[in-house]
Design an enzyme around this catalytic site. Structure first.
Site, PDB file in Angstrom:
ATOM      1  N   GLU A   1       0.833  -1.196   0.000  1.00 50.58           N
ATOM      2  CA  GLU A   1       0.000   0.000   0.000  1.00 50.58           C
ATOM      3  C   GLU A   1       0.868   1.246   0.000  1.00 50.58           C
ATOM      4  O   GLU A   1       1.928   1.285   0.628  1.00 50.58           O
ATOM      5  CB  GLU A   1      -0.910   0.021   1.236  1.00 50.58           C
ATOM      6  CG  GLU A   1      -1.960  -1.066   1.226  1.00 50.58           C
ATOM      7  CD  GLU A   1      -3.076  -0.827   2.226  1.00 50.58           C
ATOM      8  OE1 GLU A   1      -3.034   0.202   2.930  1.00 50.58           O
ATOM      9  OE2 GLU A   1      -3.988  -1.663   2.303  1.00 50.58           O
TER      10      GLU A   1
ATOM     11  N   CYS B   1       3.036   8.634   1.344  1.00 56.96           N
ATOM     12  CA  CYS B   1       3.405   7.720   2.428  1.00 56.96           C
ATOM     13  C   CYS B   1       3.758   6.389   1.781  1.00 56.96           C
ATOM     14  O   CYS B   1       2.889   5.724   1.210  1.00 56.96           O
ATOM     15  CB  CYS B   1       2.244   7.564   3.410  1.00 56.96           C
ATOM     16  SG  CYS B   1       2.576   6.403   4.758  1.00 56.96           S
TER      17      CYS B   1
ATOM     18  N   CYS C   1       4.911  -6.466   7.837  1.00 58.15           N
ATOM     19  CA  CYS C   1       5.771  -5.940   8.892  1.00 58.15           C
ATOM     20  C   CYS C   1       5.895  -6.981   9.995  1.00 58.15           C
ATOM     21  O   CYS C   1       4.928  -7.661  10.340  1.00 58.15           O
ATOM     22  CB  CYS C   1       5.194  -4.648   9.465  1.00 58.15           C
ATOM     23  SG  CYS C   1       6.243  -3.848  10.704  1.00 58.15           S
TER      24      CYS C   1
ATOM     25  N   CYS D   1       3.279  -4.197  16.305  1.00 58.93           N
ATOM     26  CA  CYS D   1       2.797  -3.213  17.278  1.00 58.93           C
ATOM     27  C   CYS D   1       1.299  -3.421  17.489  1.00 58.93           C
ATOM     28  O   CYS D   1       0.550  -3.637  16.530  1.00 58.93           O
ATOM     29  CB  CYS D   1       3.066  -1.800  16.780  1.00 58.93           C
ATOM     30  SG  CYS D   1       4.825  -1.440  16.532  1.00 58.93           S
TER      31      CYS D   1
ATOM     32  N   CYS E   1      -1.396  -1.321  15.445  1.00 66.08           N
ATOM     33  CA  CYS E   1      -1.167  -1.119  14.012  1.00 66.08           C
ATOM     34  C   CYS E   1      -1.683  -2.312  13.206  1.00 66.08           C
ATOM     35  O   CYS E   1      -1.437  -3.476  13.552  1.00 66.08           O
ATOM     36  CB  CYS E   1       0.331  -0.914  13.757  1.00 66.08           C
ATOM     37  SG  CYS E   1       0.740  -0.618  12.020  1.00 66.08           S
TER      38      CYS E   1
ATOM     39  N   LEU F   1       7.688   6.419  19.576  1.00 65.68           N
ATOM     40  CA  LEU F   1       7.928   6.182  21.001  1.00 65.68           C
ATOM     41  C   LEU F   1       6.693   5.593  21.669  1.00 65.68           C
ATOM     42  O   LEU F   1       6.737   4.524  22.273  1.00 65.68           O
ATOM     43  CB  LEU F   1       8.341   7.496  21.663  1.00 65.68           C
ATOM     44  CG  LEU F   1       9.143   7.409  22.949  1.00 65.68           C
ATOM     45  CD1 LEU F   1      10.435   6.628  22.761  1.00 65.68           C
ATOM     46  CD2 LEU F   1       9.453   8.818  23.477  1.00 65.68           C
TER      47      LEU F   1
ATOM     48  N   CYS G   1      -2.563   6.751   9.571  1.00 64.85           N
ATOM     49  CA  CYS G   1      -1.456   6.155  10.314  1.00 64.85           C
ATOM     50  C   CYS G   1      -1.917   4.930  11.095  1.00 64.85           C
ATOM     51  O   CYS G   1      -2.886   4.989  11.853  1.00 64.85           O
ATOM     52  CB  CYS G   1      -0.885   7.211  11.264  1.00 64.85           C
ATOM     53  SG  CYS G   1       0.498   6.635  12.254  1.00 64.85           S
TER      54      CYS G   1
END
Length: 345
Positions: free
Chosen positions: A91, A104, A111, A115, A118, A212, A330
């Site tokens: 994407e 982006c 991945c 996380c 996400c 972070l 995001c």
């Protein structure tokens, strides 16, 4: 024998290539223009080349993907599902505004970071992207919008520092060949041991962003599983070294999750950790995904967290992600269509 795609080759390399094909050197400059300014997908499109020569090269690989799906959000952000030569899908997102066009880009297919907030990691990891597959995303958006891209953020699928050689090669191509200033390029990472130092040694003038998302090690490990291998204080120490080596400040991205990391005490703790640091905190209200039940904080809570950092003299801004309704914001990126079986070389 595998033929190397032309995309990401410099002017000098393209000039050498056309000479090896028995053509005059000036055709290297023509090819460079057609690749990076006109965004051709086949050498057959290069009308300034002799017809017989370009027809003989029409199947020579340039390194372009095909658009599988395009979704447009009400704010005019477009999410593209791009099908690569091996059938896998990535994407990329085009984000227009009055003054700029931002892309982006993804750096990996999937991945491995997983996380918790996400979507990308929920589908697993397949492979790194090559440099030409990264540059192709920018050219695709530029062609589709018919507007020059001014900014590129490595915030799509994947962890850029796990694909550092190809990411750095793509950055040099985007800068020198596509013509995007390095300060318009951003690499975003969750942070990996030794990788920040490796990036710093390239002395790039990019924006460097660290995800972070927590004010201490214990909470960070809950949100980012890989953080257990990278102590909070060591991560910050490496970021300070990055500033010293490059002279560029670090942006810390902090996704605000209601009731998890948005307490005033956590803002105080974060400010204390960043005291005296040449940095900037970018607060990102959570963008929902279906697999988890995190919630976005209220506007009052977001503002309170931001003000608490400001009172401690921490530079801070709030970024509301574009493309939310198209699952292009995001943390929402994933290849939502199943890839075809990969094409075997």
């Amino acid at each position: 024998m595998v033929t190397s795609p032309l995309l990401t080759k410099s002017l000098a390399e393209l000039t050498d290539w056309v000479e090896a094909q028995g053509q005059p050197r000036y055709r290297g400059k023509q090819l460079h223009q057609w690749l990076y300014e006109k965004g051709i997908r086949s050498l057959a499109e290069v009308s300034v080349f002799p017809k017989a020569w370009r027809e003989s090269l029409q199947d020579y690989p340039i390194g372009r993907s095909s658009i599988d799906v395009c979704t447009t959000a009400p704010d005019l952000t477009r999410k593209y599902l791009l099908r690569l030569q091996d059938g896998l899908i990535i994407e990329t997102v085009g984000i227009p505004s009055a003054k700029r066009l931002t892309v982006c880009v993804s750096s990996q297919v999937g991945c491995a970071m997983d996380c918790t907030f996400c979507a990308t990691g929920k589908g697993g990891f397949f492979r790194n992207l090559s440099a030409h597959e990264i540059v192709d995303q920018v050219l695709t958006v530029q062609n589709e919008f018919q507007t020059r891209v001014s900014n590129v953020v490595f915030m799509g699928m994947g962890e850029p520092l796990l694909n550092l050689p190809n990411v750095v090669k793509a950055i040099h191509c985007l800068n020198q060949d596509v013509g995007i200033g390095q300060r318009g390029l951003t690499i975003s990472t969750v942070g990996l041991p030794q990788k920040i130092q490796q990036l710093a040694q390239h002395h790039l003038q990019i924006t460097f962003a660290v995800s972070l998302h927590a004010s201490n090690q214990a909470l960070r490990e809950q949100l980012i599983p890989s953080a257990k291998h990278y102590p909070f204080e060591q991560l910050l120490a490496d970021c300070r070294d990055y500033v010293a080596i490059t002279g560029r400040r670090v942006t810390f991205e902090y996704i605000l999750l209601a009731g998890v990391n948005d307490h005033p005490q956590q803002a105080q703790e974060l400010a204390q950790a960043l005291r005296g640091f040449q940095s900037h905190v970018n607060l990102i209200p959570y963008n929902p995904i279906s697999e988890v039940d995190y919630q976005r904080p209220s506007e009052a809570r977001i503002q309170s967290f931001s003000e608490a950092l400001t009172l401690q003299r921490v530079a801070v801004s709030v970024r509301y992600s574009r493309g939310l309704q198209a699952d292009a914001a995001c943390g929402q990126l994933r290849a939502t269509r199943a890839p075809q079986d990969p094409v075997l070389a």
